[in-house]
Write an enzyme that holds these catalytic residues in place. Sequence first.
Site, PDB file in Angstrom:
ATOM      1  N   GLU A 115      40.833  27.912  39.666  1.00  0.00           N
ATOM      2  CA  GLU A 115      40.652  29.222  40.618  1.00  0.00           C
ATOM      3  C   GLU A 115      41.540  30.315  40.396  1.00  0.00           C
ATOM      4  O   GLU A 115      42.640  30.066  39.465  1.00  0.00           O
ATOM      5  CB  GLU A 115      40.580  28.835  41.827  1.00  0.00           C
ATOM      6  CG  GLU A 115      39.434  27.875  42.342  1.00  0.00           C
ATOM      7  CD  GLU A 115      39.066  27.621  43.686  1.00  0.00           C
ATOM      8  OE1 GLU A 115      40.094  28.344  44.604  1.00  0.00           O
ATOM      9  OE2 GLU A 115      38.297  26.633  44.089  1.00  0.00           O
ATOM     10  N   HIS A 230      36.787  38.086  50.437  1.00  0.00           N
ATOM     11  CA  HIS A 230      36.641  37.305  49.398  1.00  0.00           C
ATOM     12  C   HIS A 230      35.753  38.153  48.489  1.00  0.00           C
ATOM     13  O   HIS A 230      34.912  38.981  49.082  1.00  0.00           O
ATOM     14  CB  HIS A 230      35.674  36.026  49.873  1.00  0.00           C
ATOM     15  CG  HIS A 230      35.653  34.933  48.658  1.00  0.00           C
ATOM     16  ND1 HIS A 230      34.883  35.134  47.741  1.00  0.00           N
ATOM     17  CD2 HIS A 230      36.378  33.732  48.470  1.00  0.00           C
ATOM     18  CE1 HIS A 230      35.036  34.178  46.841  1.00  0.00           C
ATOM     19  NE2 HIS A 230      36.046  33.480  47.267  1.00  0.00           N
ATOM     20  N   ARG A 276      42.456  37.927  44.492  1.00  0.00           N
ATOM     21  CA  ARG A 276      41.180  38.136  45.348  1.00  0.00           C
ATOM     22  C   ARG A 276      41.117  39.761  45.624  1.00  0.00           C
ATOM     23  O   ARG A 276      40.275  40.316  45.496  1.00  0.00           O
ATOM     24  CB  ARG A 276      41.006  37.598  46.244  1.00  0.00           C
ATOM     25  CG  ARG A 276      40.552  36.007  46.240  1.00  0.00           C
ATOM     26  CD  ARG A 276      40.503  35.061  47.312  1.00  0.00           C
ATOM     27  NE  ARG A 276      39.973  33.528  46.934  1.00  0.00           N
ATOM     28  CZ  ARG A 276      39.807  32.582  47.705  1.00  0.00           C
ATOM     29  NH1 ARG A 276      40.178  32.794  49.032  1.00  0.00           N
ATOM     30  NH2 ARG A 276      39.238  31.667  47.402  1.00  0.00           N
ATOM     31  N   HIS A 333      37.117  37.197  54.761  1.00  0.00           N
ATOM     32  CA  HIS A 333      37.066  35.938  54.264  1.00  0.00           C
ATOM     33  C   HIS A 333      38.310  35.128  55.145  1.00  0.00           C
ATOM     34  O   HIS A 333      38.221  33.859  55.627  1.00  0.00           O
ATOM     35  CB  HIS A 333      37.255  35.632  53.137  1.00  0.00           C
ATOM     36  CG  HIS A 333      37.079  34.205  52.512  1.00  0.00           C
ATOM     37  ND1 HIS A 333      35.957  33.323  52.532  1.00  0.00           N
ATOM     38  CD2 HIS A 333      38.290  33.442  51.726  1.00  0.00           C
ATOM     39  CE1 HIS A 333      36.356  31.988  52.186  1.00  0.00           C
ATOM     40  NE2 HIS A 333      37.568  32.201  51.634  1.00  0.00           N
ATOM     41  N   ARG A 368      46.576  35.267  50.221  1.00  0.00           N
ATOM     42  CA  ARG A 368      46.586  33.751  50.104  1.00  0.00           C
ATOM     43  C   ARG A 368      45.832  33.462  48.795  1.00  0.00           C
ATOM     44  O   ARG A 368      44.960  34.052  48.136  1.00  0.00           O
ATOM     45  CB  ARG A 368      45.637  33.145  51.248  1.00  0.00           C
ATOM     46  CG  ARG A 368      45.196  31.604  51.059  1.00  0.00           C
ATOM     47  CD  ARG A 368      44.742  31.084  52.024  1.00  0.00           C
ATOM     48  NE  ARG A 368      43.242  31.504  52.110  1.00  0.00           N
ATOM     49  CZ  ARG A 368      42.088  31.038  51.389  1.00  0.00           C
ATOM     50  NH1 ARG A 368      42.415  30.305  50.407  1.00  0.00           N
ATOM     51  NH2 ARG A 368      40.874  31.410  51.550  1.00  0.00           N
TER      52      ARG A 368
END
Length: 502
Positions: A115, A230, A276, A333, A368
């Site tokens: 990811e 997100h 992100r 998100h 995060r």
Amino acid sequence: MPERIRTRFLVIGSGVAGLHTAWRASEHADVLVTTKRSLFDSATAYAQGGIAAALGAGDSPELHRRDTLAAGAALADSAAVTVLVTEGPARVKELHTAGADFDLAPGGDFKLGREAAHSTNRIVHAHGDQTGAEVARTLIAKVQESERVSVLERTRVLDLIIEDGRCVGARASVAGRATEIIADATVLATGGCGQLYRYTTNPVVATGDGFAIAHRADATLADMEFVQFHPTALDTPENPLQLISEAVRGEGATLLNAAGDRFMPKRHKLAELAPRDVVARAIFAEQKKGTVFLDARKIGKAWPTRFPGIFAICEARGIDPRKQLIPVTPAAHYMMGGVVTDLAGRSSIPRLYACGEVARTGVHGANRLASNSLLEGLVFAERVARDMQQMTPLPAEPPRGHWRVPVLSDRGAAQVAADQIRAVMWEYAGIARTARGMRSCITRLDQIEDRLPEGATEERNMVQTARLIAEGALLRKESRGGHYRSDFPRARSAWRGRHIEW
């Protein structure tokens, strides 16, 4: 006169953090879990990507630590991150032993995905893209197996009970009945606040209750301006929006603008796998010219097996991702900030703990890293459960209070207020923020709160948490991680390592 329940430990919330805390703490004492709806209603069950842990060949906690600190944009706490990445692999293995059906390679090792902003494959997943649901299923089974865990569903915690500066439990509405739950230790595991925004991937229960409840009790909160958006939710008229996991981009999917051009390689060296906040802002900018799409056609025939959940979501909405582009939009998100805790999950109020998304443990900093959220829930819930065992019983029960559950006087007005909060927050406190916008946002939130009907307890929590986000965003005159100020578009050295606290 309110009813009263006495328990050794009270856990508020039924996501990964609350369930894991309850399971592990119940090995030594009685635990009461309260949840707003059912045990199954939490953001945990929505998590698609997986759990990040250094379990693969060539990976190490040190590499995971570096990636996490880099994503945190100089605001993550080094000691907390070390705890996260060092203890994470053991927690994942324990969950697997407890019955979690993670995807395995032919040799029996964990099958690991990739990811954004991870330097190697380290994402443990279950049934392709249904990791959160599998984690929730496993932990719910463990909680239900235990004779020492009681569960109160459809229970709204209204406020904490503070006596002589210590938390001794909570006031709650249990099926509409005023109830005082007295506990030697109380754990806030109430999740996030995505429902403060018009577009979100969070379930309808994620209204920011824990942040507001803790703030009213004078617990220290920090970093509330750092909301993660997100980049890729399915762009449909729904609430919540369906998530199109980061892992799809990890498998090679690319982002295309309305003209059909790929735009991320010009924005960041990691292209679609950039952090992100970078990807979300890039999509947000491209949306001004039209719809943005995710091109995942190269996954081809593997779609139904690698991402069965997302494949079903797309098919149900008339999209075949093997042949068609997927329309996507950024959506609220995850909350990086929250109730400040130490490495044992202790808040600034004695006998009050926090873990999971409602906590600010320091592991996420300003942004995060993908798939570190389930990991944080597991690691710090374990630490909370262990630390609570040392908690001495209350020397005496507090006197019974005189209060009642406020009855909602106007459900329609409460719904209007909730919708107004979401619209205001998306417009002014969303992906791109300005000082003028934040001031307008705070003024509008004050007006909404003044008009709340009696008994609108959830909407009161929403507006109070929203105000904390807006005030933090106004105070932080820079851009860092999930917080972007278009009037201060760069990170400033004066703000490096500085946290805004309440």
